[in-house]
Motif scaffolding. Structure first.
Motif, mmCIF file in Angstrom:
data_model
loop_
_atom_site.group_PDB
_atom_site.id
_atom_site.type_symbol
_atom_site.label_atom_id
_atom_site.label_comp_id
_atom_site.label_asym_id
_atom_site.label_seq_id
_atom_site.Cartn_x
_atom_site.Cartn_y
_atom_site.Cartn_z
ATOM 1 N N GLY A 1 22.783 19.861 18.571
ATOM 2 C CA GLY A 1 23.969 20.431 18.453
ATOM 3 C C GLY A 1 24.605 20.306 17.074
ATOM 4 N N ALA A 2 24.649 19.025 16.973
ATOM 5 C CA ALA A 2 25.119 18.546 15.420
ATOM 6 C C ALA A 2 24.316 19.410 14.147
ATOM 7 C CB ALA A 2 24.882 17.014 14.921
ATOM 8 N N LEU A 3 23.271 19.498 14.129
ATOM 9 C CA LEU A 3 22.612 20.350 13.335
ATOM 10 C C LEU A 3 22.848 21.758 13.085
ATOM 11 C CD1 LEU A 3 20.060 20.558 11.415
ATOM 12 C CD2 LEU A 3 18.644 21.182 13.386
ATOM 13 N N VAL A 4 23.030 22.586 14.215
ATOM 14 C CA VAL A 4 23.373 23.886 14.215
ATOM 15 C C VAL A 4 25.029 23.846 13.565
ATOM 16 C CG1 VAL A 4 22.113 24.958 15.643
ATOM 17 C CG2 VAL A 4 24.249 24.089 16.515
ATOM 18 N N LEU B 1 7.186 28.718 8.466
ATOM 19 C CA LEU B 1 6.182 28.234 9.000
ATOM 20 C C LEU B 1 5.168 26.980 8.529
ATOM 21 C CD1 LEU B 1 4.307 31.396 10.401
ATOM 22 C CD2 LEU B 1 6.051 29.990 11.735
ATOM 23 N N SER B 2 5.551 26.473 7.403
ATOM 24 C CA SER B 2 4.764 25.228 6.935
ATOM 25 C C SER B 2 4.955 24.084 7.376
ATOM 26 C CB SER B 2 5.343 25.345 5.229
ATOM 27 O OG SER B 2 6.792 24.793 5.048
ATOM 28 N N ASP B 3 6.181 23.811 8.320
ATOM 29 C CA ASP B 3 6.451 22.761 9.077
ATOM 30 C C ASP B 3 6.362 22.960 10.624
ATOM 31 O OD1 ASP B 3 8.903 24.127 9.184
ATOM 32 O OD2 ASP B 3 10.061 22.614 8.661
ATOM 33 N N LYS B 4 5.648 24.163 10.974
ATOM 34 C CA LYS B 4 5.665 24.403 12.286
ATOM 35 C C LYS B 4 5.100 23.413 13.378
ATOM 36 C CE LYS B 4 2.950 27.422 15.300
ATOM 37 N NZ LYS B 4 1.838 28.738 15.278
ATOM 38 N N ALA B 5 4.309 22.738 13.010
ATOM 39 C CA ALA B 5 3.761 21.574 14.030
ATOM 40 C C ALA B 5 4.670 20.610 14.125
ATOM 41 C CB ALA B 5 2.352 21.263 13.477
ATOM 42 N N GLU B 6 5.280 20.313 12.980
ATOM 43 C CA GLU B 6 6.403 18.999 12.969
ATOM 44 C C GLU B 6 7.701 19.439 13.987
ATOM 45 O OE1 GLU B 6 9.400 16.625 9.830
ATOM 46 O OE2 GLU B 6 7.961 18.063 9.062
ATOM 47 N N ARG B 7 7.719 20.694 13.881
ATOM 48 C CA ARG B 7 9.130 21.388 14.377
ATOM 49 C C ARG B 7 8.627 21.266 16.105
ATOM 50 N NH1 ARG B 7 13.620 23.697 12.119
ATOM 51 N NH2 ARG B 7 13.187 23.856 9.802
ATOM 52 N N GLN B 8 7.534 21.853 16.288
ATOM 53 C CA GLN B 8 7.069 21.688 17.828
ATOM 54 C C GLN B 8 7.153 20.363 18.256
ATOM 55 O OE1 GLN B 8 3.316 23.481 17.846
ATOM 56 N NE2 GLN B 8 4.114 25.527 17.903
ATOM 57 N N ARG B 9 6.776 19.296 17.710
ATOM 58 C CA ARG B 9 6.697 17.899 18.028
ATOM 59 C C ARG B 9 8.095 17.494 18.236
ATOM 60 N NH1 ARG B 9 2.624 17.288 14.246
ATOM 61 N NH2 ARG B 9 3.834 16.705 12.814
ATOM 62 N N ALA B 10 8.794 17.779 17.135
ATOM 63 C CA ALA B 10 10.450 17.238 17.435
ATOM 64 C C ALA B 10 11.270 17.757 18.378
ATOM 65 C CB ALA B 10 11.137 17.651 15.968
ATOM 66 N N PHE B 11 11.094 19.158 18.751
ATOM 67 C CA PHE B 11 11.947 19.889 20.017
ATOM 68 C C PHE B 11 11.248 19.443 21.051
ATOM 69 C CE2 PHE B 11 13.481 21.991 16.333
ATOM 70 C CZ PHE B 11 14.868 21.955 16.623
ATOM 71 N N THR B 12 9.863 19.312 21.191
ATOM 72 C CA THR B 12 9.454 18.647 22.424
ATOM 73 C C THR B 12 10.076 17.313 22.607
ATOM 74 O OG1 THR B 12 7.506 19.994 22.096
ATOM 75 C CG2 THR B 12 6.997 18.126 23.543
ATOM 76 N N GLY B 13 9.942 16.644 21.897
ATOM 77 C CA GLY B 13 10.471 15.017 21.804
ATOM 78 C C GLY B 13 12.009 15.170 22.318
ATOM 79 N N VAL B 14 12.826 16.121 21.886
ATOM 80 C CA VAL B 14 13.968 16.283 22.343
ATOM 81 C C VAL B 14 14.067 16.425 23.861
ATOM 82 C CG1 VAL B 14 16.356 17.368 22.370
ATOM 83 C CG2 VAL B 14 15.080 17.147 20.137
ATOM 84 N N VAL B 15 13.193 17.349 24.364
ATOM 85 C CA VAL B 15 13.190 17.518 25.733
ATOM 86 C C VAL B 15 12.656 16.378 26.612
ATOM 87 C CG1 VAL B 15 12.257 19.209 27.438
ATOM 88 C CG2 VAL B 15 12.775 20.049 25.044
ATOM 89 N N LYS B 16 11.604 15.839 26.133
ATOM 90 C CA LYS B 16 11.099 14.257 26.770
ATOM 91 C C LYS B 16 12.227 13.476 26.734
ATOM 92 C CE LYS B 16 6.454 14.800 25.292
ATOM 93 N NZ LYS B 16 5.590 14.794 26.678
ATOM 94 N N HIS B 17 13.004 13.502 25.968
ATOM 95 C CA HIS B 17 14.400 12.535 25.925
ATOM 96 C C HIS B 17 15.165 12.828 26.885
ATOM 97 C CE1 HIS B 17 17.242 9.633 24.252
ATOM 98 N NE2 HIS B 17 17.930 10.675 24.142
ATOM 99 N N GLU B 18 15.672 14.162 26.859
ATOM 100 C CA GLU B 18 16.700 14.883 27.613
ATOM 101 C C GLU B 18 16.422 14.715 29.116
ATOM 102 O OE1 GLU B 18 19.755 14.804 26.690
ATOM 103 O OE2 GLU B 18 19.660 14.174 24.433
ATOM 104 N N ASP C 1 18.583 18.099 5.292
ATOM 105 C CA ASP C 1 17.632 16.926 4.609
ATOM 106 C C ASP C 1 16.256 16.992 5.092
ATOM 107 O OD1 ASP C 1 18.177 15.613 7.014
ATOM 108 O OD2 ASP C 1 19.050 14.114 6.122
ATOM 109 N N GLY C 2 15.672 17.916 6.148
ATOM 110 C CA GLY C 2 14.658 17.717 6.577
ATOM 111 C C GLY C 2 14.409 16.853 8.018
ATOM 112 N N GLN C 3 15.737 16.290 8.264
ATOM 113 C CA GLN C 3 15.441 15.267 9.461
ATOM 114 C C GLN C 3 15.645 16.238 10.625
ATOM 115 O OE1 GLN C 3 15.035 11.889 9.342
ATOM 116 N NE2 GLN C 3 14.913 12.159 11.524
ATOM 117 N N LEU C 4 14.961 16.413 11.447
ATOM 118 C CA LEU C 4 15.041 16.982 12.764
ATOM 119 C C LEU C 4 15.421 16.275 13.736
ATOM 120 C CD1 LEU C 4 11.259 18.835 12.582
ATOM 121 C CD2 LEU C 4 13.746 20.017 12.197
ATOM 122 N N PRO C 5 16.208 16.988 14.903
ATOM 123 C CA PRO C 5 16.837 16.158 15.814
ATOM 124 C C PRO C 5 15.820 15.456 16.585
ATOM 125 C CG PRO C 5 17.020 18.667 16.185
ATOM 126 C CD PRO C 5 16.281 18.552 15.043
ATOM 127 N N ALA C 6 16.484 14.365 17.247
ATOM 128 C CA ALA C 6 15.779 13.666 18.288
ATOM 129 C C ALA C 6 16.574 13.690 19.638
ATOM 130 C CB ALA C 6 15.563 12.042 17.757
#
Length: 207
Positions: A84-87, A115-132, A73-78
């Motif tokens: 893990g649930a996404l894959v 690549l249309s949502d490249k920046a959004e994906r970069q922010r989301a996965f960087t956020g996951v690492v910052k959180h974890e 649905d476009g919701q990237l993991p936080a």
């Protein structure tokens, strides 16, 4: 409840028929021309052009359609757990429309769509690492985020399918385990970087 108007419903129906036609052609290994798409969808070729003026526009809609089909649905993991649930949710779905996913991975138009949502994906996965693993460090954080994003991508599903003969379920478990271990390693590295007070210094502060 909002009900779509008749023109809107007809518009959506035609686009869905075109997408089904594209999926049929890709499954059969037929070249994706507008004439072939129109024939497979059962609509005039001019109708396909009216909805999708270029091949890139067509593949962009195929990308959106494929995401809907696999339940994304476009919701990237936080969090790592959400990654893990996404894959586990989308990799089995890739199996059902494998020819479409392969086309999106190799076609130039598919690359543009991905690549249309490249920046959004970069922010989301960087956020996951910052959180974890807070405090990991900028360069390590970037590298772990990049690896994490790759583990959730269709390219990983395709590689596990090609090189290890995994179906979507097994590929999802492999990717989810890799995500878990990657983040465990990141947290361990953060713990090693954390400053530790020396016993002597602690005693000195008490006196």
């Amino acid at each position: 409840m909002v009900t779509a108007s008749l023109p809107e419903a007809r518009f959506a129906l035609v686009r869905d028929r075109v997408m089904e036609g594209v999926a049929e052609l890709l499954t059969a290994g037929v070249d994706l021309t507008f004439a072939q798409v129109a024939k497979a969808a059962g609509v005039p070729e001019r109708t396909v052009y009216r909805h999708f003026p270029t091949r890139e526009a067509l593949l962009a809609e195929v990308f959106a359609w494929a995401n809907r089909r696999i339940g994304f649905d476009g919701q990237l993991p936080a969090t790592g757990a959400a990654a893990g649930a996404l894959v586990r949710r989308v990799f089995p779905g890739f199996d059902a429309i494998a020819p479409v996913i392969r086309e999106l991975l190799v076609a130039p138009g598919g690359r543009l769509a991905r690549l249309s949502d490249k920046a959004e994906r970069q922010r989301a996965f960087t956020g996951v690492v910052k959180h974890e693993a807070p405090g990991l460090g900028r360069h390590a954080e970037r590298h772990v985020a990049a690896a994490l994003q790759l583990l959730t991508a269709a390219a990983t599903w395709q590689a596990l399918r090609d090189y290890w003969d995994m179906d979507g379920m097994e590929a999802a478990e492999a990717a989810a385990l890799a995500i878990e271990l990657l983040l465990e390693g990141a947290r361990a590295r953060t713990a090693r970087r954390a400053p530790r007070s020396r016993p002597g210094a602690a005693r000195a502060r008490k006196t």
